[in-house]
Design a protein around this motif. Structure first.
Motif, PDB file in Angstrom:
ATOM      1  N   PRO A  12       3.483 -27.424 -13.160  1.00 25.57           N
ATOM      2  CA  PRO A  12       3.870 -28.811 -12.875  1.00 25.57           C
ATOM      3  C   PRO A  12       4.771 -28.864 -11.651  1.00 25.57           C
ATOM      4  O   PRO A  12       5.512 -27.919 -11.376  1.00 25.57           O
ATOM      5  CB  PRO A  12       4.623 -29.236 -14.141  1.00 25.57           C
ATOM      6  CG  PRO A  12       5.138 -27.963 -14.718  1.00 25.57           C
ATOM      7  CD  PRO A  12       4.174 -26.883 -14.340  1.00 25.57           C
ATOM      8  N   VAL A  15       9.225 -31.438 -14.105  1.00 24.80           N
ATOM      9  CA  VAL A  15       9.422 -31.518 -15.558  1.00 24.80           C
ATOM     10  C   VAL A  15      10.540 -32.533 -15.796  1.00 24.80           C
ATOM     11  O   VAL A  15      11.651 -32.363 -15.286  1.00 24.80           O
ATOM     12  CB  VAL A  15       9.832 -30.154 -16.159  1.00 24.80           C
ATOM     13  CG1 VAL A  15      10.175 -30.308 -17.643  1.00 24.80           C
ATOM     14  CG2 VAL A  15       8.722 -29.128 -15.974  1.00 24.80           C
ATOM     15  N   TRP A  17      12.951 -34.182 -18.512  1.00 22.03           N
ATOM     16  CA  TRP A  17      13.457 -33.770 -19.829  1.00 22.03           C
ATOM     17  C   TRP A  17      14.427 -34.822 -20.350  1.00 22.03           C
ATOM     18  O   TRP A  17      15.484 -35.061 -19.768  1.00 22.03           O
ATOM     19  CB  TRP A  17      14.178 -32.433 -19.679  1.00 22.03           C
ATOM     20  CG  TRP A  17      14.395 -31.686 -20.953  1.00 22.03           C
ATOM     21  CD1 TRP A  17      14.617 -32.210 -22.206  1.00 22.03           C
ATOM     22  CD2 TRP A  17      14.413 -30.269 -21.115  1.00 22.03           C
ATOM     23  NE1 TRP A  17      14.761 -31.217 -23.124  1.00 22.03           N
ATOM     24  CE2 TRP A  17      14.642 -30.009 -22.482  1.00 22.03           C
ATOM     25  CE3 TRP A  17      14.266 -29.192 -20.239  1.00 22.03           C
ATOM     26  CZ2 TRP A  17      14.725 -28.716 -22.995  1.00 22.03           C
ATOM     27  CZ3 TRP A  17      14.348 -27.911 -20.742  1.00 22.03           C
ATOM     28  CH2 TRP A  17      14.578 -27.680 -22.111  1.00 22.03           C
ATOM     29  N   LEU A  55      10.291 -21.755 -18.956  1.00 27.08           N
ATOM     30  CA  LEU A  55       9.776 -22.515 -17.808  1.00 27.08           C
ATOM     31  C   LEU A  55       9.855 -21.720 -16.500  1.00 27.08           C
ATOM     32  O   LEU A  55       9.126 -22.000 -15.553  1.00 27.08           O
ATOM     33  CB  LEU A  55      10.546 -23.842 -17.664  1.00 27.08           C
ATOM     34  CG  LEU A  55      10.275 -24.887 -18.758  1.00 27.08           C
ATOM     35  CD1 LEU A  55      11.290 -26.017 -18.691  1.00 27.08           C
ATOM     36  CD2 LEU A  55       8.864 -25.449 -18.632  1.00 27.08           C
ATOM     37  N   MET A  64      13.424 -29.918 -11.998  1.00 31.27           N
ATOM     38  CA  MET A  64      13.882 -30.258 -13.357  1.00 31.27           C
ATOM     39  C   MET A  64      14.663 -31.567 -13.291  1.00 31.27           C
ATOM     40  O   MET A  64      15.685 -31.648 -12.610  1.00 31.27           O
ATOM     41  CB  MET A  64      14.798 -29.129 -13.837  1.00 31.27           C
ATOM     42  CG  MET A  64      15.139 -29.165 -15.291  1.00 31.27           C
ATOM     43  SD  MET A  64      13.715 -28.884 -16.329  1.00 31.27           S
ATOM     44  CE  MET A  64      13.111 -27.322 -15.689  1.00 31.27           C
ATOM     45  N   MET A 257       5.044 -32.874 -16.557  1.00 28.35           N
ATOM     46  CA  MET A 257       5.153 -32.791 -18.014  1.00 28.35           C
ATOM     47  C   MET A 257       6.494 -33.368 -18.446  1.00 28.35           C
ATOM     48  O   MET A 257       7.446 -33.433 -17.657  1.00 28.35           O
ATOM     49  CB  MET A 257       4.969 -31.354 -18.528  1.00 28.35           C
ATOM     50  CG  MET A 257       6.115 -30.425 -18.235  1.00 28.35           C
ATOM     51  SD  MET A 257       5.704 -28.698 -18.630  1.00 28.35           S
ATOM     52  CE  MET A 257       5.534 -28.764 -20.399  1.00 28.35           C
ATOM     53  N   VAL A 265       6.349 -32.030 -26.404  1.00 26.74           N
ATOM     54  CA  VAL A 265       5.854 -31.965 -25.028  1.00 26.74           C
ATOM     55  C   VAL A 265       4.749 -33.003 -24.862  1.00 26.74           C
ATOM     56  O   VAL A 265       3.705 -32.941 -25.519  1.00 26.74           O
ATOM     57  CB  VAL A 265       5.346 -30.544 -24.696  1.00 26.74           C
ATOM     58  CG1 VAL A 265       4.657 -30.526 -23.331  1.00 26.74           C
ATOM     59  CG2 VAL A 265       6.517 -29.569 -24.704  1.00 26.74           C
ATOM     60  N   ALA A 283       6.409 -23.877 -23.541  1.00 20.31           N
ATOM     61  CA  ALA A 283       6.130 -25.026 -22.673  1.00 20.31           C
ATOM     62  C   ALA A 283       5.075 -24.656 -21.626  1.00 20.31           C
ATOM     63  O   ALA A 283       4.213 -25.463 -21.280  1.00 20.31           O
ATOM     64  CB  ALA A 283       7.415 -25.481 -21.993  1.00 20.31           C
ATOM     65  N   TYR A 287       1.460 -26.517 -21.256  1.00 22.00           N
ATOM     66  CA  TYR A 287       1.032 -27.162 -20.012  1.00 22.00           C
ATOM     67  C   TYR A 287      -0.298 -26.589 -19.526  1.00 22.00           C
ATOM     68  O   TYR A 287      -1.202 -27.315 -19.120  1.00 22.00           O
ATOM     69  CB  TYR A 287       2.095 -26.994 -18.925  1.00 22.00           C
ATOM     70  CG  TYR A 287       1.711 -27.712 -17.640  1.00 22.00           C
ATOM     71  CD1 TYR A 287       1.941 -29.074 -17.502  1.00 22.00           C
ATOM     72  CD2 TYR A 287       1.083 -27.036 -16.599  1.00 22.00           C
ATOM     73  CE1 TYR A 287       1.549 -29.749 -16.347  1.00 22.00           C
ATOM     74  CE2 TYR A 287       0.694 -27.701 -15.443  1.00 22.00           C
ATOM     75  CZ  TYR A 287       0.940 -29.050 -15.325  1.00 22.00           C
ATOM     76  OH  TYR A 287       0.542 -29.717 -14.185  1.00 22.00           O
TER      77      TYR A 287
END
Ligand code: SF4
Length: 342
Positions: A12, A15, A17, A55, A64, A257, A265, A283, A287
């Motif tokens: 990705p 991400v 979060w 990750l 992130m 994601m 997720v 994760a 993905y």
């Protein structure tokens, strides 16, 4: 926005979060249906560190983005930020503008290595923005926070929701965003999920009009202009003769994601279909290998106009809007007025 496309081992680009759903605001369109208090099922700091470690295995380390609710509701936020920065992630914050977002907190983020911060601005005036955010004074506080972010040396992104309440404000918002000295402006076309109702999304015709305006604005803007919930922006740029970013657009499960506050997720925060839960599952594996994420990256799965559209691979439509409106993520995007796939 482009990202690396390795069909066998995709990574990705971003991400996002959701560290918590707790938030002091009560915004009309809130995706997270934020609550006043923290959910006891939130992932612990230890679990978050495990997932960050996982990750790191992506071939291309994603950006992130820590969001909420309001991430400042977590007392362990400094440790979470350090855990991400120390593992080499470009780390960004998407806080709510509340009294917790002080100039001091912002300076501390910069000192900790946070690279950028995004703020929501849903109107060019206090009257429009504050009505939308459900809290008087939020507009002025947002402008002060924007200044503090720039003074701290971090990049500033402004996120703006476009629906019937703000469609007429686009030009004024565009002018305001320029004056704030942003690095990017992300324009979100409201999807009726979470607290947002169907009446808060634009018609396909109004989305098209807004995208045409945005295409011209983008061609003159000295910063990135992107959309969320309107991947057909690529089609509009192409049809209007403007330069189009290379590669497929970043959308649900494709360069993107989302990890929920409880570790579920999702392909996106606006497409709440779970591929699995971290840290129980990896994760990275969810993905790359989960049937849901793989199907979402397969344009052959698209139905209706999106299924026969010449832009199916580069656009693919908003899977979140298809799911919210039709209950089927593979259905055509009802927010697109293109006749290309008719
Ligand atoms: S019909 Fe679907 S794939 Fe084609 S431009 Fe519109 S949203 Fe994109």
């Amino acid at each position: 926005m482009t990202f690396m496309t390795d069909r066998r081992h995709p990574s990705p680009h971003v991400v996002t979060w959701e560290l918590t759903r707790a938030c002091a605001l009560h915004c009309r369109h809130c995706r997270a249906e934020a609550l006043r208090h923290r959910d006891p099922r939130e992932l612990s700091l230890d679990a978050i560190q495990q997932v960050l470690e996982d990750l790191r295995r992506f071939a291309h380390r994603p950006i992130m983005v820590f969001t909420g609710g309001d991430p400042l509701e977590r007392p362990d936020l400094p440790a979470i930020q350090r855990a991400a920065v120390d593992r080499g992630f470009h780390t960004a914050m998407a806080p709510s503008v509340t009294p917790r977002l002080t100039p001091e907190a912002i300076r501390e983020w910069a000192e900790r290595g946070i690279g950028s911060v995004s703020l929501s601005l849903d109107g060019a005036s206090a009257a429009v923005h504050d009505a939308f955010r459900g809290q008087p004074g939020t507009f002025d506080a947002t402008l002060l926070a924007a200044l503090a972010i720039r003074e701290a040396g971090m990049k500033l992104q402004i996120n703006s929701s476009v629906g019937p309440h703000t469609a007429g404000e686009l030009e004024a918002m565009g002018n305001l965003v320029k004056r704030l000295g942003v690095s990017s402006w992300e324009v979100f076309f409201v999807i009726p999920t979470g607290r947002a109702r169907r009446s808060e999304q634009l018609s396909a015709k109004s989305i098209e009009d807004a995208l045409c305006w945005l295409a011209a604005y983008r061609s003159r803007a000295p910063f990135r202009v992107t959309t969320v919930g309107a991947p057909q922006f690529r089609r509009v740029l192409h049809e209007m003769g403007y330069s189009v970013p290379e590669g497929p657009t970043v959308r649900e499960a494709q360069g993107f994601m989302f990890i929920s506050h409880t570790g579920e997720v999702f392909p996106s925060g606006y497409l709440p279909v779970s591929a699995g839960t971290v840290p129980a599952s990896s994760a990275v594996e969810l993905y790359q290998e989960s049937p849901l994420f793989q199907a979402l990256r397969n344009s052959d799965r698209l139905a209706g106009r999106c299924g026969t559209c010449a832009y199916a691979r580069t656009c693919g439509g908003s899977r979140a809007r298809a799911y919210a409106v039709a209950g089927d993520w593979a259905a055509e995007d009802p927010g697109c007025s293109s006749a290309v796939g008719a």
